[in-house]
Design a protein around this motif. Structure first.
Motif, PDB file in Angstrom:
ATOM      1  N   MET A 268      -5.578  -1.847  -3.838  1.00  0.00           N
ATOM      2  CA  MET A 268      -4.528  -2.214  -2.869  1.00  0.00           C
ATOM      3  C   MET A 268      -5.003  -3.425  -2.079  1.00  0.00           C
ATOM      4  O   MET A 268      -6.192  -3.545  -1.770  1.00  0.00           O
ATOM      5  CB  MET A 268      -4.255  -1.062  -1.886  1.00  0.00           C
ATOM      6  N   ARG A 269      -4.080  -4.291  -1.724  1.00  0.00           N
ATOM      7  CA  ARG A 269      -4.468  -5.482  -0.964  1.00  0.00           C
ATOM      8  C   ARG A 269      -5.149  -5.106   0.358  1.00  0.00           C
ATOM      9  O   ARG A 269      -6.093  -5.747   0.794  1.00  0.00           O
ATOM     10  CB  ARG A 269      -3.242  -6.364  -0.702  1.00  0.00           C
TER      11      ARG A 269
ATOM     12  N   ALA B 196       0.837  -1.216   0.000  1.00  0.00           N
ATOM     13  CA  ALA B 196       0.000   0.000   0.000  1.00  0.00           C
ATOM     14  C   ALA B 196       0.867   1.260   0.000  1.00  0.00           C
ATOM     15  O   ALA B 196       0.608   2.202  -0.774  1.00  0.00           O
ATOM     16  CB  ALA B 196      -0.933  -0.021   1.209  1.00  0.00           C
ATOM     17  N   THR B 197       1.885   1.277   0.846  1.00  0.00           N
ATOM     18  CA  THR B 197       2.717   2.501   0.916  1.00  0.00           C
ATOM     19  C   THR B 197       3.512   2.680  -0.379  1.00  0.00           C
ATOM     20  O   THR B 197       3.776   3.811  -0.799  1.00  0.00           O
ATOM     21  CB  THR B 197       3.656   2.492   2.139  1.00  0.00           C
ATOM     22  N   GLY B 198       3.857   1.572  -1.032  1.00  0.00           N
ATOM     23  CA  GLY B 198       4.561   1.664  -2.319  1.00  0.00           C
ATOM     24  C   GLY B 198       3.673   2.255  -3.396  1.00  0.00           C
ATOM     25  O   GLY B 198       4.161   2.690  -4.442  1.00  0.00           O
ATOM     26  N   ARG B 199       2.368   2.298  -3.154  1.00  0.00           N
ATOM     27  CA  ARG B 199       1.437   2.814  -4.164  1.00  0.00           C
ATOM     28  C   ARG B 199       0.758   4.096  -3.687  1.00  0.00           C
ATOM     29  O   ARG B 199      -0.309   4.456  -4.184  1.00  0.00           O
ATOM     30  CB  ARG B 199       0.407   1.738  -4.493  1.00  0.00           C
ATOM     31  N   GLY B 200       1.357   4.771  -2.702  1.00  0.00           N
ATOM     32  CA  GLY B 200       0.858   6.101  -2.339  1.00  0.00           C
ATOM     33  C   GLY B 200       0.201   6.213  -0.982  1.00  0.00           C
ATOM     34  O   GLY B 200      -0.111   7.309  -0.529  1.00  0.00           O
ATOM     35  N   ALA B 201      -0.067   5.081  -0.314  1.00  0.00           N
ATOM     36  CA  ALA B 201      -0.634   5.170   1.045  1.00  0.00           C
ATOM     37  C   ALA B 201       0.499   5.525   2.022  1.00  0.00           C
ATOM     38  O   ALA B 201       1.672   5.480   1.666  1.00  0.00           O
ATOM     39  CB  ALA B 201      -1.271   3.841   1.417  1.00  0.00           C
TER      40      ALA B 201
ATOM     41  N   VAL C  19      -4.950  -1.013  10.407  1.00  0.00           N
ATOM     42  CA  VAL C  19      -6.211  -0.264  10.253  1.00  0.00           C
ATOM     43  C   VAL C  19      -6.145   0.536   8.949  1.00  0.00           C
ATOM     44  O   VAL C  19      -5.582   1.627   8.920  1.00  0.00           O
ATOM     45  CB  VAL C  19      -6.429   0.695  11.452  1.00  0.00           C
ATOM     46  N   PRO C  20      -6.704   0.021   7.860  1.00  0.00           N
ATOM     47  CA  PRO C  20      -6.654   0.734   6.582  1.00  0.00           C
ATOM     48  C   PRO C  20      -7.713   1.835   6.521  1.00  0.00           C
ATOM     49  O   PRO C  20      -8.857   1.601   6.904  1.00  0.00           O
ATOM     50  CB  PRO C  20      -6.951  -0.348   5.533  1.00  0.00           C
ATOM     51  N   VAL C  21      -7.328   3.002   6.021  1.00  0.00           N
ATOM     52  CA  VAL C  21      -8.260   4.138   5.967  1.00  0.00           C
ATOM     53  C   VAL C  21      -8.273   4.731   4.559  1.00  0.00           C
ATOM     54  O   VAL C  21      -7.228   5.099   4.015  1.00  0.00           O
ATOM     55  CB  VAL C  21      -7.855   5.233   6.983  1.00  0.00           C
ATOM     56  N   ALA C  22      -9.472   4.826   3.980  1.00  0.00           N
ATOM     57  CA  ALA C  22      -9.672   5.506   2.701  1.00  0.00           C
ATOM     58  C   ALA C  22     -10.496   6.751   2.990  1.00  0.00           C
ATOM     59  O   ALA C  22     -11.097   6.863   4.060  1.00  0.00           O
ATOM     60  CB  ALA C  22     -10.417   4.584   1.745  1.00  0.00           C
ATOM     61  N   SER C  23     -10.541   7.694   2.051  1.00  0.00           N
ATOM     62  CA  SER C  23     -11.406   8.861   2.290  1.00  0.00           C
ATOM     63  C   SER C  23     -12.365   9.043   1.109  1.00  0.00           C
ATOM     64  O   SER C  23     -12.147   8.495   0.030  1.00  0.00           O
ATOM     65  CB  SER C  23     -10.571  10.114   2.517  1.00  0.00           C
ATOM     66  N   PHE C  24     -13.442   9.783   1.379  1.00  0.00           N
ATOM     67  CA  PHE C  24     -14.433  10.015   0.316  1.00  0.00           C
ATOM     68  C   PHE C  24     -15.009  11.420   0.429  1.00  0.00           C
ATOM     69  O   PHE C  24     -14.948  12.044   1.501  1.00  0.00           O
ATOM     70  CB  PHE C  24     -15.563   8.968   0.396  1.00  0.00           C
ATOM     71  N   THR C  25     -15.546  11.890  -0.698  1.00  0.00           N
ATOM     72  CA  THR C  25     -16.308  13.141  -0.659  1.00  0.00           C
ATOM     73  C   THR C  25     -17.780  12.864  -1.004  1.00  0.00           C
ATOM     74  O   THR C  25     -18.678  13.451  -0.412  1.00  0.00           O
ATOM     75  CB  THR C  25     -15.727  14.202  -1.630  1.00  0.00           C
TER      76      THR C  25
END
Ligand code: G3H
Length: 481
Positions: free
Chosen positions: A375-376, A343-348, A387-393
């Motif tokens: 991302m996996r 995940a961090t390798g792809r921008g997280a 704890v994976p966190v995504a955001s939304f609008t």
């Protein structure tokens, strides 16, 4: 020892060394050893369970409900007498915090007692006469046949018993294949099982797939009751030969999402998020495994959850208030690191100091922000302290994380605006089986239905649903007056 056909048998073949994730010096502590049983013992157990079933004519499947209840109650009395030993073995082998091990034991005993009460009600409701269109019929609930029960390592007692006890009490003879990790606690229970049930009604085996596969391949198992990974369930059910139909009661993978709306009470949300994602290191099928946080609240969410993680005591399972403990599955810390690195390798990014650092089997929880689909950590179940966190609008983006997932167990909505929350409930309840409002996902209380849609489950467990899952409604019907 192991239990087949009412006999406690002593094994003189290969043994599996059982270790704790707690180290003594430079090595994991050795706790003991368990029989590494083979195909021969698996088939002997199949013979025992088939004899107890005896094409439905056996003493157990034809026994009155009241007498079966007597056997189960005798077992509970013996089980309670070994509580402390079972609890301590559980804490050492899977490193669940000691109070949680006690709670698992007590909750399991409560479950058994509630099952007995529910059976009395079900029996009263099911065994009745009906007259319709000139046909006189007596309806009754009948058992299904031999059951193979397999539970997971994270709830080695509770999850196995939530299928074993309803299966038994409905008149089905059972083989239990104990989990690969979290099995030593079955040793003090063997005598209780042997002393409480007629021969062959309950058989307890230790070992891996070399034990499970021959039992299923024999074609003599009527029901597979399995709680574990979706992949393992598919591999197991494929072993059953055509054309016999194998009934399955399954509790499988989940990717429970927490949606945090702009109107969320952030103090409450963060507390539920930390507990929901990280109790027993996130090793719960019901854990919150992905958060979608409205962009306007993301910074605050990360700060508060980060503070919550920093306050979690880490260490041995018997330390006071400990929350983060060593992980019992070999290779798990490395597997989690690989998911975080992908995940961090792809921008997280890891949003909490020390997040993801490991010390042998102990993993400091990682709060990973900037997670996106593909991302996996977004798509797969991590089953550990990440704890994976995504955001939304747009709220549709968050809802899509639930609808697009191959899993459908539970989800949570965090928000204080009744209209905003209500607008999400109906679409979400058509995607998962439990929508939690301003609270974490959880199974309990165990009387509530527990299941999932899509790839998360088959059949429903709960005290009364499980009795139905392990039985079938039948009729004895006659024409005339
Ligand atoms: O792993 C799945 C368990 O059934 C979860 O139960 O929500 O009470 O921890 P729980």
């Amino acid at each position: 020892r192991y239990l087949i056909g009412g006999e406690l048998l002593t094994w003189s073949g290969p043994m599996q060394t059982v270790t704790s994730p707690i180290y003594s010096g430079n090595e994991p502590t050795v706790l003991g050893a368990c029989p590494e049983l083979t195909e021969a013992q698996s088939l002997a157990a199949v013979d025992a369970v088939s004899a107890a079933w005896d094409d439905g004519r056996g003493a157990w499947p034809t026994m009155s409900v009241a007498r079966r209840i007597d056997h189960v109650e005798a077992f509970v009395r013996r089980m309670v007498a070994v509580r402390d030993t079972v609890v301590r073995l559980m804490a050492w082998e899977i490193c669940k915090p000691l109070p949680d091990c006690r709670a698992e034991f007590d909750r399991t005993v409560d479950y058994v007692r509630a099952t007995v009460e529910a059976l009395k009600d079900l029996d009263r409701a099911s065994s009745r006469f009906v007259i319709e269109a000139g046909i006189y019929a007596q309806t009754r609930r009948a058992p299904l046949g031999p059951v193979l029960c397999m539970g997971p390592y994270n709830y080695p007692l509770n999850e196995t018993f939530t299928t074993l006890i309803p299966a038994l009490i409905m008149g089905n003879p059972v083989i239990v294949k104990t989990p690969r990790i979290g099995k030593l606690l079955y040793a003090p229970l063997l005598e209780a099982f042997a002393a409480s049930f007629p021969p062959g009604v309950i058989n307890i085996l230790f070992g891996g797939r070399q034990v499970a596969i021959p039992a299923l391949a024999s074609g003599k198992i009527s029901v597979l009751a399995f709680i574990g990974s979706s992949q393992a369930a598919d591999a197991l059910r494929r072993q059953h030969p055509a054309p016999h139909r194998l009934r399955c009661v399954l509790g499988l993978d989940a990717k429970n999402v927490g949606i945090v709306l702009p109107c969320a009470d952030m103090e409450l949300t963060a507390a539920e998020a930390v507990a929901g994602a990280l109790s027993f290191n996130g090793q719960r099928c019901t854990a919150l495994k992905l958060f979608y946080v409205h962009a306007t609240r993301l910074e605050e969410f990360l700060a508060r959850v980060g503070e919550g993680i920093a306050a979690l005591p880490m260490g041995l399972p018997w330390l006071e208030n400990v929350r983060i403990t060593p992980l019992p599955v070999p290779g798990k810390p490395a597997a989690l690191s690989a998911m975080v690195a992908e995940a961090t390798g792809r921008g997280a990014w890891v949003a909490n100091p020390l997040g993801g650092t490991t010390e042998r089997t102990l993993v400091y929880p990682a709060l990973v922000a900037g997670v996106t689909p593909g991302m996996r950590l977004h798509d797969e179940e991590q089953f550990g302290p990440v704890v994976p966190v995504a955001s939304f609008t747009a709220v549709d983006t968050a809802a899509k994380a639930v609808t697009a997932s191959p899993y459908g167990q539970q989800m949570s909505i965090f928000g204080t605006d009744p209209e905003a929350v209500a607008a999400l409930i109906d679409p979400m309840v058509n995607q998962v089986c439990r929508v939690n409002l301003n609270s974490q996902c959880q199974r309990g209380p165990d009387t509530f239905p527990f299941t999932g849609r899509k790839d998360s489950a088959e059949g429903t467990l709960s005290v009364s649903d499980a009795l139905r899952a392990f039985s079938i409604r039948t009729l004895v019907a006659a024409k005339g007056s």
